[in-house]
Scaffold this active site. Structure first.
Site, short mmCIF file in Angstrom:
data_model
loop_
_atom_site.label_atom_id
_atom_site.label_comp_id
_atom_site.label_asym_id
_atom_site.label_seq_id
_atom_site.Cartn_x
_atom_site.Cartn_y
_atom_site.Cartn_z
CG PHE A 150 -36.95 -21.15 17.90
CD1 PHE A 150 -36.34 -21.98 18.39
CD2 PHE A 150 -37.35 -19.97 18.89
CE1 PHE A 150 -35.94 -22.45 19.55
CE2 PHE A 150 -36.87 -20.37 20.30
CZ PHE A 150 -35.97 -21.17 20.56
CD GLU A 206 -32.37 -24.50 19.38
OE1 GLU A 206 -32.83 -24.59 18.26
OE2 GLU A 206 -32.23 -23.63 20.32
NE ARG A 208 -34.81 -24.22 7.16
CZ ARG A 208 -34.51 -24.79 5.96
NH1 ARG A 208 -34.89 -25.88 5.69
NH2 ARG A 208 -33.23 -24.36 5.47
CD GLN A 211 -30.61 -28.01 15.68
OE1 GLN A 211 -31.28 -28.61 16.02
NE2 GLN A 211 -30.54 -26.60 15.48
NE ARG A 213 -36.54 -16.29 16.72
CZ ARG A 213 -35.70 -15.40 16.12
NH1 ARG A 213 -36.15 -14.91 15.13
NH2 ARG A 213 -34.84 -15.00 16.63
CB ALA A 222 -31.53 -18.16 16.42
CG PHE A 249 -34.47 -29.67 9.50
CD1 PHE A 249 -34.25 -28.75 8.66
CD2 PHE A 249 -34.38 -31.07 9.38
CE1 PHE A 249 -33.74 -29.04 7.30
CE2 PHE A 249 -34.26 -31.42 8.07
CZ PHE A 249 -33.71 -30.61 7.01
CD GLU A 268 -34.54 -20.21 12.30
OE1 GLU A 268 -33.84 -19.42 12.49
OE2 GLU A 268 -35.25 -20.70 13.24
N1 MTE Z 1 -30.62 -26.77 6.54
C1 MTE Z 1 -30.25 -28.14 6.31
N2 MTE Z 1 -29.59 -28.85 5.20
N3 MTE Z 1 -30.41 -29.03 7.39
C2 MTE Z 1 -30.89 -28.49 8.81
O1 MTE Z 1 -31.14 -29.29 9.63
N4 MTE Z 1 -31.75 -26.47 9.92
C3 MTE Z 1 -32.20 -25.13 9.83
C4 MTE Z 1 -31.38 -24.16 8.81
N5 MTE Z 1 -31.21 -25.28 7.74
C5 MTE Z 1 -31.11 -26.95 8.72
C6 MTE Z 1 -30.95 -26.23 7.83
C7 MTE Z 1 -32.48 -24.35 10.91
S1 MTE Z 1 -33.73 -24.68 11.93
C8 MTE Z 1 -31.54 -23.41 11.45
S2 MTE Z 1 -31.65 -22.46 12.63
C9 MTE Z 1 -30.28 -23.32 10.72
O2 MTE Z 1 -30.11 -23.84 9.50
C10 MTE Z 1 -29.18 -23.38 11.39
O3 MTE Z 1 -27.89 -23.11 10.73
P1 MTE Z 1 -27.19 -21.70 10.51
O4 MTE Z 1 -27.33 -20.89 11.75
O5 MTE Z 1 -25.89 -21.88 10.28
O6 MTE Z 1 -27.98 -21.06 9.54
MO1 MOS Z 2 -33.39 -23.61 14.49
S1 MOS Z 2 -35.35 -23.65 14.74
O1 MOS Z 2 -33.19 -21.97 15.36
O2 MOS Z 2 -32.64 -24.67 15.12
#
Ligand code: MTE
Ligand code: MOS
Length: 791
Positions: free
Chosen positions: A352, A240, A350, A205, A318, A518, A236, A726
């Protein structure tokens, strides 16, 4: 003929575009990191030697590995030319001298095949000189084992307020961790070219930080390492920080052998080596007035950081910034500290830390409502922030009124009152099966607390044929970021979606990126992509204006056509691109964005770290079988605020997926370690899908209604949209609270139900037993065990 320029512009943002890789996903043809690795010739495979002790000094003899056919090289601490550390805190040796947890990778074997590497790893001998180990948070608290800086969010006079509050409750709670269980386990693939440059394809990520760690391990500059993140099969938060060391192993192998090296953890390795959501241990006291208004909260949160810091400090920050969730609490003191234990290093997941913070206040409200004699739906609404109020860390709660609107809309559209009456009638006739419906809200702050991360870049090319290639700094993990970026670029350039393509995320295209995390991926990168496109469009408008005989400001780009304000025939985007090239006009641009107006004092824990809040609410109905403790989710209704959705199908998918992942965390998924004193102390017991229970289709709600909060345009965000990745996970508290109320239905009114977390069938069964015993033994409501009697 009508004026073409007046034709309504069709923005591509807001259309129900399918995920850009949906076809590839469902046909199994999408390429992931390890697929690229198998394309290269002569690729070596890396395999870890994992510790079988939770804490020990190790003496390692790798010589026998070289007797195994096909073993090419064993990587050890002696091979590191740069810094032997996989993190950013200097506490995470890549090749440790001391095993810090059961499963810790000590050295890595490179083999011609995975089988050769595996056998080579099995041939390495490790002698362990055991040291004392701490496995649980209570053990760490008792031993005073902490890491990093403790932080406190503070406002007003909580001690004074608790001393005079009409009702004071207290409790000690633990909330469990969670395994990411992304479908694609951690994977990296490294090659070194003839110039000595490293190219590492990594399921990360945070490509920039992966690049930086590889460079410091190898002792080279960042410009000698390129990291690409093509797509991830889920992340998820688990990708990171955790990919960095693994990518560095692959790159180090490529350096030492001159060959391509792949590293892909198998499921058990991934489960036993990588960090998870932080479990939290919480002690709290909360004060309420006679009408149920929250007066004060005093809480100490201790997270299980595992063996090294990783992201534990910002995760705790957070958590502390979400302990209020959607509620005004006049007097607050919340202390957060990170325990150091001998387990995998826990990390982003997800939300955080937000989910663990929200857990505290939702658990408190769920426990005290029956004792206060207030309906939990009323109790929650009564305590919502009012416009003009400020969070405990000092940020004004923008659009606070939205919370009330969402709540009332959900209550009405979900037909909650009638359905609760029906559930009560059902329960009156049903001794062993009970139903309940609960509603919970979410208010989630959007932006990185760490202000510097709130910037992003993009690189957009328009080719002479009018086709467009977009690079941006965000990574795709299934969340649909690339789809949204295509929609943003198509909208900004007035093109149909198919005219725009996305290139893999690479550190040599867009440098110095932040983690895609985030939930701010679309906000930050979308604004950078839009910025790049607008620069190009501005330059093309000058050319088109000359061609059309109008002012540049009157040129419109829409649907692949470029039009003037008069009755001129439209030009195609391609014609304008070709003309611009011939006029020597630059057709590519670097875009940049930084979120303005943020400030955060990380030491004092005060400021306005968030650009805005995402709001939502969920109502969940469960049915609970008192014989087994098993629960079924009968119906879920959600109203969620995504601003003006960039991509409605993607956003619905994020809301549904986030919710179900949250229900898994709170009701099914239980991580267990061997906490005994035997030789397997510290070993993860739930190390496969057979012992770690994940939500599957059978756990999906039988009826699932998701609505967007309407007319929710967010000014100053890209095309008025809000982050969605999230926040919906935390709507799953409605399921936990519904279970609590169903358990309560087995007992006398006015009794608090203390529910374990996760509320597995086993935990729920015992809670039901306690309710039944209370019903049998008490004619008057009993004072709850963990709570002070009201005074
Ligand atoms: N959705 C899917 N399908 N797979 C993922 O790994 N990660 C989540 C969320 N949704 C995730 C997901 C997390 S932890 C975050 S921070 C955000 O997606 C990151 O992407 P965005 O900033 O584009 O929303
Ligand atoms: Mo999402 S826990 O901020 O990668």
């Amino acid at each position: 003929m009508s004026d073409l320029a007046d034709r309504p512009v069709d923005p591509i943002v807001g259309i129900r575009a399918p995920h850009e890789s949906a076809g590839l996903h469902v046909t199994g043809t999408a390429m992931y990191t390890d697929d690229l690795a198998t394309l290269a010739a002569g690729t070596l495979t890396a395999w870890p030697v994992q510790s079988t002790s939770a804490h020990a000094e190790v003496t390692i003899d790798v010589s026998r590995a070289y007797t195994v056919p096909g073993v090419v090289r064993v990587l050890t601490a002696d091979d590191v030319p740069g810094i032997n550390d996989a993190g950013t805190k200097d506490d995470e040796p890549l090749f440790p001298r001391e095993a810090m947890y059961y499963g810790h990778a000590l050295v890595w074997v490179l083999g011609e095949t995975a089988e050769a590497a595996r056998l080579g790893a099995a041939a390495v001998t490790v002698e362990y000189a055991p040291l004392p180990s701490l496995i649980t948070v209570p053990e760490a608290i008792a031993a005073g084992s902490f890491q990093g800086m403790p932080r406190t969010v503070e406002r007003g006079d909580p001690e004074g307020a608790l001393a005079t509050a009409p009702f004071v409750f207290e409790g000690v709670t633990e909330v469990g961790g969670q395994e990411h269980f992304y479908l694609e386990t951690h994977a990296s693939f490294a090659i070194r070219d003839s110039e000595g440059q490293y190219f590492v394809q990594c399921s990360t990520q945070h490509p920039t930080e992966t690049q930086e760690i590889i460079a410091h391990v190898l002792g080279v500059a960042s410009n000698e390492v390129t990291v690409q993140s093509l797509r991830m099969g889920g992340a998820f938060g688990g990708k990171e920080m955790q990919p960095h060391g693994l990518a560095a192993i692959a790159a180090l192998g490529a350096k030492l052998t001159g060959r391509a090296v792949r590293l892909r953890l198998n499921r058990t390795q991934d489960l036993t080596m990588t960090g998870k959501r932080h479990p939290f241990h919480i002690t709290w006291r909360a004060g309420f007035d006679d009408a149920g208004a929250l007066l004060a909260l005093d809480a100490t949160l201790t997270s299980d950081g595992g063996w090294c810091l990783d992201l534990s400090e910002p995760v705790m920050s957070r958590a502390l910034c979400h302990i209020d969730n959607a509620y005004w609490i006049p007097h607050v003191r919340a202390l957060g500290r990170v325990a150091k234990t001998h387990k995998t290093s826990n990390t982003a997941f997800r939300g955080f830390g937000g989910p663990q913070g929200v857990f505290v206040i939702e658990d408190i409200l769920g426990q005290v409502a029956p004792v206060l004699g207030i309906d939990p739906i009323e109790l929650r609404r009564k305590n919502f922030y009012q416009p003009g109020q400020v969070t405990p860390y000092g940020q004004p709660v923008k659009d606070a009124g939205r919370m009330h609107s969402i709540w009332d809309q959900l209550r009405h559209e979900g037909d909650i009152d009638a359905r609760r009456a029906a559930a009560a009638a059902f329960n009156a006739d049903s001794e062993h099966i009970k139903r309940a419906i609960a509603m919970t809200p979410i208010k989630f702050g959007i932006s990185f607390n760490f202000t510097a991360f709130n910037q992003a870049g993009a690189l957009v090319h328009v080719y002479k044929d009018g086709s467009v290639l977009v690079n941006h700094g965000g990574t795709e993990m299934g969340q649909g970021l690339h789809t949204k970026m295509l929609q943003v670029a198509a909208t900004a350039l007035g093109l149909p979606l198919h005219a725009v393509r996305l290139a893999p995320t690479r550190t040599d295209k867009v440098p110095n990126t932040s983690a895609t995390a985030a939930s701010s991926g679309a906000d930050l990168n979308g604004a950078a992509v839009k910025n790049a496109c607008e620069q190009i469009r501005g330059r093309m408008a000058v050319v088109a204006g000359r061609m059309l005989g109008v002012e540049a400001g009157d040129v419109r780009f829409s649907g692949g056509y470029v039009t003037g304000s008069g009755a001129q025939l439209p030009l195609t985007f391609t014609e304008v691109a070709a003309a611009a090239y011939h006029e020597r006009v630059q057709l590519f641009a670097a875009g940049y964005y930084r979120t303005e107006g943020l400030h955060w004092d990380a030491e004092r824990m005060t400021g306005s770290p968030f650009k805005y809040f995402a709001y939502g609410a969920a109502a969940t109905e469960v049915e609970l079988d008192g014989f087994t403790g098993a629960c079924r989710v009968r119906r879920v209704d959600i109203v969620h605020d995504v601003g003006d959705s960039l991509s409605p199908m993607i956003d619905i998918g994020q809301i549904e997926g986030g919710f179900v992942q949250g229900v898994g965390w709170l009701t099914l998924e239980e991580l267990r370690w061997d906490t005994g004193d035997g030789p397997n102390r510290g070993r993860l017991l739930t190390q496969s899908a057979s012992t770690y229970k994940l939500p599957s289709f059978s756990e999906m709600p039988e009826e699932f209604n998701v609505r967007f909060f309407a007319d929710a345009r967010e000014e100053g965000a890209v095309y008025g949209s809000k982050a969605v990745g999230e926040p919906p996970l935390m709507l799953a508290f409605s399921a936990r609270e519904a279970i609590r109320e169903a358990v309560a239905a087995f007992g006398p009114a006015g009794r608090t139900v203390v529910l374990g977390s996760p509320a597995t069938a086993e935990a729920v069964f015992w809670a039901v037993q306690a309710s039944r015993e209370a019903a049998a033994s008490a004619t008057t409501p009993a004072a709850p065990e963990l709570l002070d009697a009201p005074r």
